[in-house]
Design an enzyme around this catalytic site. Structure first.
Site, PDB file in Angstrom:
ATOM      1  N   SER A   1      10.310  -5.995   9.258  1.00 41.14           N
ATOM      2  CA  SER A   1       9.933  -7.261   9.531  1.00 41.14           C
ATOM      3  C   SER A   1      10.798  -8.349   9.018  1.00 41.14           C
ATOM      4  O   SER A   1      11.010  -8.186   7.817  1.00 41.14           O
ATOM      5  CB  SER A   1       8.350  -7.432   9.625  1.00 41.14           C
TER       6      SER A   1
ATOM      7  N   TYR B   1       1.209  -7.975   4.099  1.00 40.36           N
ATOM      8  CA  TYR B   1       1.982  -7.479   5.039  1.00 40.36           C
ATOM      9  C   TYR B   1       3.327  -7.500   4.841  1.00 40.36           C
ATOM     10  O   TYR B   1       4.031  -6.293   5.116  1.00 40.36           O
ATOM     11  CB  TYR B   1       1.777  -8.439   6.328  1.00 40.36           C
TER      12      TYR B   1
END
Length: 321
Positions: free
Chosen positions: A128, A153
């Site tokens: 990501s 995250y």
């Protein structure tokens, strides 16, 4: 080829599985169909895939390492594309243990499955843009330091990259990590801003706009992502055991432009509530895509205006709005 796709009922996973199937590959999709968002949407994606020749599905939690290893050994895939994860920056503030299980234990279980299945010649996995954290220097390059995540995250995705580096060095596993930059499009995730904005505007409800809509995102349309992800999955790189690529639109736009595109596609103006920045958020993302362009002729060809129009048309059709 026989390709195992984790997270096959998810947004990127279902699109990728569809592209692989239409290219003539066999696909075994796995997903735990959790209730982070409406499982009915995930089942609808699977129904679309089930209409195509060569698709099989197994409901499985990737963190169940013994079961995953047994399934992989039985299927003997040529490639694995690992897209299953607990997504969402903001939800990681509410339920951190879900991220430890899915993103850390799950990624490790996939690595172990690849390690013990010699038929797998290439593992492609999702990382990501969140790993870059808050930074002023743009665009973000794969060579930039990524040691200051601003959300759990992001920390789990960076940990996945480091685990993959270790397994490549220890066991010679060929792997490619893809740092996705704000992927959007039809069949997307209901927790993402463009979906929530569309839903709220159609209902006449106000939308929450953080940081006055001044945050910039490198929005990336799903078809542009999938086209190159399939190329990479089919490849068996010789030059490096482990690589990382950015995959983004390479054209950062303010959130307010994204909202304007949604308003234009809907023919309706949003009622806006302006709020400060949220914890875990960053002010800007921007992808340097020179490496993936050089190696795989990557090109983001879909404008925000066109991509949002396609999404809105799909949304109206899917929900009969």
């Amino acid at each position: 080829m026989k390709i195992l796709v984790t997270g096959a009922a998810g947004f990127i996973g279902s699109h990728t599985s569809h592209a692989l199937l239409t290219s003539g590959h066999e696909v075994l999709g796995i997903d735990n169909l959790n209730d982070y968002y409406d499982p009915a949407l995930k089942r609808a994606r699977l129904a679309n895939l089930s209409c195509l020749s060569g698709f099989d599905f197994e409901k499985l939690d990737i963190a169940e390492d013994v079961a995953l290893g047994a399934l992989t050994a039985k299927y003997q895939p040529d490639r694995i594309i690992h897209l299953a994860a607990q997504a969402g920056v903001r939800y990681s503030l509410e339920n951190p243990m879900a991220y430890a299980r899915s993103n850390l234990l799950g990624h490790l279980a996939v690595l172990e499955a690849v390690r013990h299945t010699p038929s797998v010649k290439h593992l492609v996995y999702a990382s990501s843009s969140s790993v870059y954290g808050e930074r002023n220097d743009t665009p973000f390059s794969e060579n930039d330091p990524v040691e200051n995540p601003v959300s759990l995250y992001a920390a789990t995705k960076r940990a996945d990259e480091l685990m993959s580096v270790a397994y490549s060095r220890l066991y010679g596993l060929t792997q490619t990590g893809l740092r996705f930059f704000t992927v959007y499009g039809s069949w997307g995730r209901p927790d993402m801003a463009y979906w929530r904005f569309t839903d709220a505007i159609l209902k006449g409800e106000p939308i929450r706009v953080f940081n006055k809509g001044e945050m910039q995102r490198d929005f990336t349309y799903i078809d542009d992502v999938v086209r190159t992800a399939v190329k990479i999955t089919e490849d068996t790189p010789n030059a490096a055991r482990h690589r990382i690529y950015n995959i983004g639109g390479s054209d950062p736009r303010p959130l307010k432009d994204f909202i304007a595109a949604i308003e234009a596609a809907l023919g309706m103006e949003a009622k806006k509530i302006y709020l400060p920045m949220q914890k875990g958020d960053v002010t800007k993302t921007s992808a340097d895509v020179s490496a993936i362009t050089r190696d795989y002729s990557y090109a983001a060809t879909t404008s925000i205006e066109d991509g949002i129009r396609i999404f809105v048309d799909w949304y109206r059709d899917f929900y009969s709005v």
